[in-house]
Design a protein around this motif. Structure first.
Motif, PDB file in Angstrom:
ATOM      1  N   GLU A 105       0.854  -1.350   0.092  1.00 15.32           N
ATOM      2  CA  GLU A 105      -0.071  -0.163  -0.116  1.00 15.32           C
ATOM      3  C   GLU A 105       0.948   1.137  -0.141  1.00 15.32           C
ATOM      4  OE1 GLU A 105      -2.569  -0.148   3.120  1.00 15.32           O
ATOM      5  OE2 GLU A 105      -3.633  -2.091   2.411  1.00 15.32           O
ATOM      6  N   PRO A 106       0.354   2.276  -0.522  1.00 15.25           N
ATOM      7  CA  PRO A 106       1.184   3.545  -0.863  1.00 15.25           C
ATOM      8  C   PRO A 106       1.355   4.309   0.566  1.00 15.25           C
ATOM      9  CG  PRO A 106      -0.765   3.970  -1.791  1.00 15.25           C
ATOM     10  CD  PRO A 106      -0.874   2.289  -1.355  1.00 15.25           C
ATOM     11  N   GLY A 107       2.615   4.914   0.728  1.00 12.58           N
ATOM     12  CA  GLY A 107       2.730   5.741   1.953  1.00 12.58           C
ATOM     13  C   GLY A 107       4.290   5.491   2.479  1.00 12.58           C
ATOM     14  N   PRO A 108       4.532   6.257   3.574  1.00  8.56           N
ATOM     15  CA  PRO A 108       5.830   5.879   4.338  1.00  8.56           C
ATOM     16  C   PRO A 108       5.940   4.551   4.716  1.00  8.56           C
ATOM     17  CG  PRO A 108       4.584   7.790   5.068  1.00  8.56           C
ATOM     18  CD  PRO A 108       3.572   7.239   4.321  1.00  8.56           C
ATOM     19  N   ILE A 109       7.103   4.013   4.846  1.00  6.87           N
ATOM     20  CA  ILE A 109       7.428   2.503   5.071  1.00  6.87           C
ATOM     21  C   ILE A 109       6.854   2.048   6.315  1.00  6.87           C
ATOM     22  CG2 ILE A 109       9.577   3.179   6.488  1.00  6.87           C
ATOM     23  CD1 ILE A 109       8.630   0.118   4.012  1.00  6.87           C
ATOM     24  N   GLY A 162       8.622   6.523  -0.614  1.00  8.21           N
ATOM     25  CA  GLY A 162       7.995   6.975   0.570  1.00  8.21           C
ATOM     26  C   GLY A 162       7.970   8.299   0.728  1.00  8.21           C
ATOM     27  N   ILE A 163       6.756   9.088   1.263  1.00 12.58           N
ATOM     28  CA  ILE A 163       6.879  10.559   1.460  1.00 12.58           C
ATOM     29  C   ILE A 163       6.181  10.688   2.868  1.00 12.58           C
ATOM     30  CG2 ILE A 163       5.509  12.402   0.847  1.00 12.58           C
ATOM     31  CD1 ILE A 163       5.084  11.236  -2.135  1.00 12.58           C
ATOM     32  N   GLU A 164       6.874  11.605   3.487  1.00 12.07           N
ATOM     33  CA  GLU A 164       6.634  12.120   5.028  1.00 12.07           C
ATOM     34  C   GLU A 164       6.493  13.385   5.065  1.00 12.07           C
ATOM     35  OE1 GLU A 164       8.325   9.822   8.149  1.00 12.07           O
ATOM     36  OE2 GLU A 164       9.098   8.565   6.883  1.00 12.07           O
ATOM     37  N   ASN A 165       5.409  14.018   5.872  1.00  7.79           N
ATOM     38  CA  ASN A 165       5.287  15.536   6.018  1.00  7.79           C
ATOM     39  C   ASN A 165       5.508  15.918   7.366  1.00  7.79           C
ATOM     40  OD1 ASN A 165       4.486  15.660   3.263  1.00  7.79           O
ATOM     41  ND2 ASN A 165       2.442  14.790   3.932  1.00  7.79           N
ATOM     42  N   ARG A 166       5.834  17.098   7.918  1.00  8.58           N
ATOM     43  CA  ARG A 166       6.218  17.508   8.912  1.00  8.58           C
ATOM     44  C   ARG A 166       5.833  19.189   8.946  1.00  8.58           C
ATOM     45  NH1 ARG A 166       6.151  13.069   9.217  1.00  8.58           N
ATOM     46  NH2 ARG A 166       7.300  11.550  10.354  1.00  8.58           N
ATOM     47  N   VAL A 167       5.027  19.605  10.029  1.00  8.45           N
ATOM     48  CA  VAL A 167       4.890  21.040   9.941  1.00  8.45           C
ATOM     49  C   VAL A 167       5.932  21.789  10.736  1.00  8.45           C
ATOM     50  CG1 VAL A 167       3.514  22.882  11.004  1.00  8.45           C
ATOM     51  CG2 VAL A 167       2.281  20.811  10.071  1.00  8.45           C
ATOM     52  N   VAL A 168       6.579  22.663  10.030  1.00  5.49           N
ATOM     53  CA  VAL A 168       7.736  23.573  10.521  1.00  5.49           C
ATOM     54  C   VAL A 168       7.410  24.937  11.074  1.00  5.49           C
ATOM     55  CG1 VAL A 168      10.124  24.262   9.901  1.00  5.49           C
ATOM     56  CG2 VAL A 168       9.376  22.277   9.027  1.00  5.49           C
ATOM     57  N   PRO A 169       7.715  25.135  12.066  1.00  8.57           N
ATOM     58  CA  PRO A 169       7.193  26.788  12.612  1.00  8.57           C
ATOM     59  C   PRO A 169       8.283  27.493  11.826  1.00  8.57           C
ATOM     60  CG  PRO A 169       8.632  25.737  14.294  1.00  8.57           C
ATOM     61  CD  PRO A 169       8.342  24.809  13.498  1.00  8.57           C
ATOM     62  N   LEU A 170       7.903  28.855  11.464  1.00  3.10           N
ATOM     63  CA  LEU A 170       8.640  29.962  10.581  1.00  3.10           C
ATOM     64  C   LEU A 170       8.962  30.961  11.706  1.00  3.10           C
ATOM     65  CD1 LEU A 170       7.038  30.072   7.196  1.00  3.10           C
ATOM     66  CD2 LEU A 170       8.761  28.532   7.715  1.00  3.10           C
TER      67      LEU A 170
END
Length: 347
Positions: A105-109, A162-170
């Motif tokens: 299935e698609p997504g991060p490992i 694999g693709i992963e996302n994280r929110v980064v404060p600016l």
């Protein structure tokens, strides 16, 4: 009295022992002489079978619970059966397809590993466990996408897709083009490297003044690295699915054992350390009851197999945890097939 090897049992004792163990593993109940006599093929009276059962009990291979006249295998008996008599049944085509479909299935490992743990749990009626690989994936691309004036989305793409996302404060108002500049800078240094390797290179460049980034962009790089580094330290070492499968009717009669087993499973670090024992094995390992300290009190068995990358290096362990009466002949090959499939996927 030392336990004899299976070859030293008479043909009659060996056959009665096999039928008693298989009957117990199938039903979860002690097996009596009348049941064995009615199974066919023995051509023995219940009295003759009782005599053999008593001999096997004296050898420590069978035991008679207080609540029943039937016999069930001891842990020693189960080990003798698994090592010397079990006829393994290869996974069916449907089972193999279900395992391969879920792990692709698609997504991060981590999603693939969680899906693998879940499908093993479903197919084996046990708890499925997967140890996360002890290596960082090689990375291919990094992007910062604005989410507003004070946040950005960091997108990390691995060479395995694999693709992963994280929110980064600016840090307040970011100059135009800074996010794109940082994305290009980081991507150029990620290619073919792990995050730790790329971070070391970027920090060395920034510290030595070799980086063409301005102060604001350098701050963005540091913020991105901080988010990913912190996240890496929090990643689970173990994924467990299907704990509810362990609460069968037989086990629910002993609530203290249920509590001990669930407590054991909650201690994921200890479970991971136990699975680590399978890392050095050439093939699937089986721990029956008290053979493993962690599950000794709850009376559970563990079947675990290492999975390897294309270079043959062990990168994780996959397995199941279930009652000692689980279907070893079916589950052992299933775990072995899953380990091989994971190795092909991740390696």
């Amino acid at each position: 009295m030392p336990t004899p090897p299976i070859s030293e049992l008479t043909d009659r004792a060996r056959e009665i022992f096999r039928l008693a163990v298989e009957g117990y593993l199938s039903s979860g109940q002690p097996v009596g002489s009348k049941t064995l006599a009615g199974a066919g093929g023995l051509n023995l009276s219940p009295a003759s079978i009782r005599s053999v059962l008593a001999d096997l009990e004296q050898l420590g291979l069978l035991a008679a619970p207080h609540t029943s006249a039937g016999r069930m295998p001891t842990e020693v008996g189960l080990r003798l059966f698994v090592d010397g008599m079990m006829q393994a049944a290869e996974p069916t085509a449907d089972e193999r397809a279900a395992i391969e479909r879920r792990m692709q299935e698609p997504g991060p490992i981590e999603h693939a590993l969680a899906a693998t743990s879940a499908v093993l749990s479903d197919l084996s009626a046990c708890a499925g466990v997967v140890m996360v690989p002890r290596r960082e994936p090689q990375l291919a691309q990094f992007s910062l996408v604005p989410l507003g004036i004070d946040r950005a989305l960091a997108v990390l793409v691995g060479e395995d897709g694999g693709i992963e996302n994280r929110v980064v404060p600016l840090p307040g108002l970011v100059p135009p083009g800074a996010l794109e500049q940082v994305s290009n800078y980081v991507t150029a240094r990620l290619s073919g490297r792990t995050l730790a390797e790329a971070a070391g290179l970027m920090r060395a460049e920034i510290a030595s003044g070799r980086s063409a980034l301005d102060a604001a962009s350098r701050d963005l790089v540091e913020r991105g690295l901080a988010v990913w580094s912190e996240d890496a330290t929090r990643r689970p070492v173990l994924i467990v699915r299907g704990q509810a499968n362990l609460l069968d009717e037989a086990m629910l009669s002993d609530l203290e054992r249920v509590r001990m087993l669930l407590d054991d499973l909650e201690n994921k670090q200890s479970v991971a350390e136990m699975l680590d024992l399978a890392r050095e094995a050439d093939s699937t390992r089986i721990f029956i009851g008290s053979e493993n300290r962690l599950f000794a009190l709850s009376g559970s068995s563990v079947i675990a197999s290492p999975y390897r990358d294309r270079d043959g290096r062990v990168i994780g362990v996959v397995g199941v945890i279930g009652p000692t009466r689980l279907n070893y002949a079916r589950v052992v090959p299933m775990v072995d097939f899953t380990a091989q499939s994971l190795g092909k996927l991740i390696g």
